[in-house]
Design a protein around this motif. Structure first.
Motif, PDB file in Angstrom:
ATOM      1  N   LEU A 355      19.524 -11.810 -43.840  1.00 53.60           N
ATOM      2  CA  LEU A 355      20.051 -10.450 -43.788  1.00 53.60           C
ATOM      3  C   LEU A 355      21.551 -10.460 -43.489  1.00 53.60           C
ATOM      4  CD1 LEU A 355      19.361  -7.440 -43.902  1.00 53.60           C
ATOM      5  CD2 LEU A 355      18.852  -7.540 -41.456  1.00 53.60           C
ATOM      6  N   VAL A 359      24.610  -9.106 -45.965  1.00 56.48           N
ATOM      7  CA  VAL A 359      25.521  -8.028 -45.549  1.00 56.48           C
ATOM      8  C   VAL A 359      26.964  -8.530 -45.550  1.00 56.48           C
ATOM      9  CG1 VAL A 359      26.169  -6.550 -43.617  1.00 56.48           C
ATOM     10  CG2 VAL A 359      23.764  -6.787 -44.255  1.00 56.48           C
ATOM     11  N   ALA A 363      26.177  -6.629 -49.257  1.00 58.85           N
ATOM     12  CA  ALA A 363      24.937  -5.856 -49.366  1.00 58.85           C
ATOM     13  C   ALA A 363      24.941  -4.682 -48.392  1.00 58.85           C
ATOM     14  CB  ALA A 363      23.737  -6.753 -49.098  1.00 58.85           C
ATOM     15  N   ARG A 364      24.206  -3.637 -48.746  1.00 57.54           N
ATOM     16  CA  ARG A 364      24.069  -2.472 -47.876  1.00 57.54           C
ATOM     17  C   ARG A 364      22.629  -2.366 -47.379  1.00 57.54           C
ATOM     18  NH1 ARG A 364      24.601   2.645 -49.757  1.00 57.54           N
ATOM     19  NH2 ARG A 364      24.040   2.075 -51.894  1.00 57.54           N
ATOM     20  N   ILE A 365      22.484  -2.034 -46.114  1.00 61.04           N
ATOM     21  CA  ILE A 365      21.163  -1.814 -45.533  1.00 61.04           C
ATOM     22  C   ILE A 365      20.788  -0.346 -45.716  1.00 61.04           C
ATOM     23  CG2 ILE A 365      19.788  -1.848 -43.419  1.00 61.04           C
ATOM     24  CD1 ILE A 365      21.530  -4.112 -42.404  1.00 61.04           C
ATOM     25  N   GLY A 369      16.561  -3.279 -40.710  1.00 57.87           N
ATOM     26  CA  GLY A 369      17.637  -4.208 -40.389  1.00 57.87           C
ATOM     27  C   GLY A 369      17.726  -4.591 -38.930  1.00 57.87           C
ATOM     28  N   THR A 383      12.700  -3.649 -43.891  1.00 55.78           N
ATOM     29  CA  THR A 383      14.120  -3.552 -44.243  1.00 55.78           C
ATOM     30  C   THR A 383      14.305  -3.508 -45.754  1.00 55.78           C
ATOM     31  OG1 THR A 383      14.743  -4.717 -42.212  1.00 55.78           O
ATOM     32  CG2 THR A 383      16.347  -4.716 -44.017  1.00 55.78           C
ATOM     33  N   LEU A 385      17.381  -3.360 -48.794  1.00 58.37           N
ATOM     34  CA  LEU A 385      18.795  -3.591 -49.085  1.00 58.37           C
ATOM     35  C   LEU A 385      19.120  -3.183 -50.516  1.00 58.37           C
ATOM     36  CD1 LEU A 385      19.320  -7.189 -47.613  1.00 58.37           C
ATOM     37  CD2 LEU A 385      19.768  -5.017 -46.497  1.00 58.37           C
ATOM     38  N   VAL A 388      22.885  -6.396 -53.278  1.00 52.45           N
ATOM     39  CA  VAL A 388      22.831  -7.800 -52.856  1.00 52.45           C
ATOM     40  C   VAL A 388      23.421  -8.660 -53.970  1.00 52.45           C
ATOM     41  CG1 VAL A 388      21.335  -9.719 -52.211  1.00 52.45           C
ATOM     42  CG2 VAL A 388      20.796  -7.394 -51.436  1.00 52.45           C
ATOM     43  N   ALA A 405      15.055  -6.387 -51.552  1.00 56.06           N
ATOM     44  CA  ALA A 405      16.290  -5.895 -52.160  1.00 56.06           C
ATOM     45  C   ALA A 405      15.961  -5.107 -53.417  1.00 56.06           C
ATOM     46  CB  ALA A 405      17.212  -7.059 -52.503  1.00 56.06           C
TER      47      ALA A 405
END
Length: 526
Positions: A355, A359, A363-365, A369, A383, A385, A388, A405
């Motif tokens: 993770l 990030v 990458a965005r959560i 997370g 979680t 994402l 990615v 993801a």
């Protein structure tokens, strides 16, 4: 967006504070083959000790295989119908003892009770399926002979001998039982080496098999460090069934190749889930949430990457995040929890590492997370994402945790191409119209493909083979292949009257002409 989860639930039914539970675990521990140091088993959900099991040395593992091989001789002479009766009783016992089995699985793994139920149902169905089909699969079969009438050819199936079954911690009841039952029905003995974190589920399997009528010595459980006990079993057994990582699977395969013994393996997966433009979005979102976070993502056939057609990307993502946000994460033995704990600190750290790396690379959560120490030492939120990059480890390596993801795709063709762009090929999920799903599913490079389901449809189809392509495995479990792989095929051909040589007084040339003419006729019909 962060997911909403439940507050901590009461401790599991199986508690060392209960005298009956402690006695039950001690009784199971006594079934382990080994006189070495005690290994303490810890409950991952809260860190409490569950019990101790004696470890087996390499010499004791070799001796266990020798005993199994000796017991197997009489078992191989037992009619297949009698062996099947044991499996049938075992299938019933598993259902009768459902809650006891669930307690042991939950205590050892920290998984939600509903996830543990999958194991119980799978084992019972697997045993029942092979109880019904094994006698037919194993009976001698007439095959076409070299020459009709004159050659009577029969295919026979003989057991391998002593089968070594090496299983991981994530499905500690399903894998020892579902791999051992077909091996036993094929006339073999089995020696099971479970992961040292989850020995009690395998020992419970052994206990139930014996209660179902399996003769002594035919099934044994050995416990020990994976780097010692596993190689010792590979050195001693006549065949190996391995479930675990692709890296370890290659090592096991190499040694089996050196020994010239058979080998089957289910290995890692980086499984795709595809949502096409014509998918039922609410159903796809709910199904994806169930599949991605089953057993806290610690499932070889669970999806870790989602490809969504751009036309429904926003709609699906919102619905999916809504499902994830409503997931109930909890400890304890209640039926309300939808996700439980990770198995260990090492697994938690791998999830965090993947993770954090993703990030750091952009990458965005979108959900989750975070760890949940208030629930237990190894709990982690489901979680999700986006964005990615290819350079992230999470993009291609198996995470084996509650992280998925989401990637947009512009067309069905791109979705199939990106799903296949992997060194692994265990399972795939495709959400679209059924007819379209069947057509596109055949183009996915995976051993099992589920249309409008995450993994359960193919996993529960016990009459069909299950296994991996590419780096995800060798051989198959389930179906006819799942039993016949534990056998040696033998052809017995009895020749009558006609010889494969010139008749007395016939020249070789005349014989060659007659044989050529006969083969021309045979080729027209067979």
């Amino acid at each position: 967006m962060t997911s909403r989860t439940t507050t901590p639930a009461p401790s599991a039914h199986l508690s060392p504070s209960s005298g009956a539970a402690a006695a039950a675990l001690a009784s199971l521990a006594a079934l382990a083959t080994g006189t070495g140091p005690e290994h303490e088993v810890i409950a991952p959900s809260d860190g409490r000790p569950l019990g101790v099991v004696r470890q087996a040395s390499a010499a004791e593992i070799a001796a266990a295989v020798t005993r199994a091989r000796a017991a197997q001789k009489a078992w191989a002479r037992t009619p297949a119908t009698a062996r099947a009766a044991v499996a049938r009783r075992f299938a019933s016992l598993v259902l009768d003892r459902r809650d006891e089995i669930l307690d042991v699985i939950e205590a050892e793994t920290g998984k939600a009770r509903l996830a543990a139920l999958e194991e119980v149902m799978d084992v019972s169905r697997t045993a029942a399926y092979y109880a019904h089909t094994a006698p037919g699969l194993l009976r001698p079969r007439r095959r076409g002979g070299a020459f009709p009438v004159f050659t009577q050819t029969t295919e026979r199936r003989h057991p391998k001998g002593a089968v070594g079954v090496i299983t991981p911690w994530n499905y500690p009841f399903t894998l020892p039982a579902s791999d051992s039952v077909p091996a036993l029905l094929a006339g073999n003995a089995v020696v099971i080496k479970p992961d040292e974190k989850t020995p009690f589920s395998a020992l419970l399997t052994l206990s139930l098999l014996r209660e179902a009528g399996l003769p002594d010595g035919l099934a044994q459980v050995v416990v020990g460090p994976r780097d010692e006990a596993g190689p010792a079993l590979v050195e001693a057994a006549d065949y190996i069934m391995f479930t675990g990582s692709s890296a370890t699977g290659r090592k096991v395969a190499a040694r089996c190749g050196e020994r010239l013994i058979g080998f089957s393996a289910e290995l890692g997966g980086k499984n795709p889930l595809i949502v096409l433009a014509d998918a039922d979005i609410p159903a796809a979102a709910a199904g994806a949430a169930r599949a991605c976070f089953a057993n806290a993502g610690q499932l070889c056939i669970g999806p870790e990457r989602i490809y969504v057609h751009e036309a429904v990307r926003t709609q699906f993502t919102e619905a999916f995040l809504g499902e994830v946000g409503r997931m109930r994460v909890a400890a304890g033995a209640g039926w309300d929890a939808e996700m439980g704990s990770l198995i260990s600190e090492a697994q938690l750290e791998k999830v965090r590492a993947h993770l954090e790396d993703a990030v750091a690379r952009g990458a965005r959560i979108l959900a989750g997370g975070t760890a949940r120490p208030e629930l237990g030492p190894y709990f982690f939120d489901p979680t999700v994402l986006s964005d990615v990059p290819e350079s992230a480890a999470l993009c291609r390596e198996e995470t084996f945790g509650p992280v998925v993801a989401v990637y947009p795709v512009a067309s069905d063709e791109e979705a199939i191409a990106r799903a296949n762009d992997s060194a692994l090929g265990l399972n795939a999920s495709l959400w679209t119209r059924p007819a379209r799903g069947a057509e596109l599913g055949a183009r996915l490079e995976a051993g099992t493909v589920n249309v409008n389901e995450g993994y359960a449809a193919s996993w529960g189809s016990h009459a069909a083979p299950m296994g991996g392509w590419k780096g995800s495995g060798v051989g198959r479990r389930h179906g006819a292949e799942g039993l016949l792989k534990y056998t040696e095929a033998q052809t017995v051909a009895v020749q009558r009257l006609l010889r494969f040589a010139p008749l007395p007084g016939m020249s070789n040339e005349r014989y060659a002409d007659l044989l050529t003419a006969a083969v021309r006729v045979l080729n027209r019909f067979r």
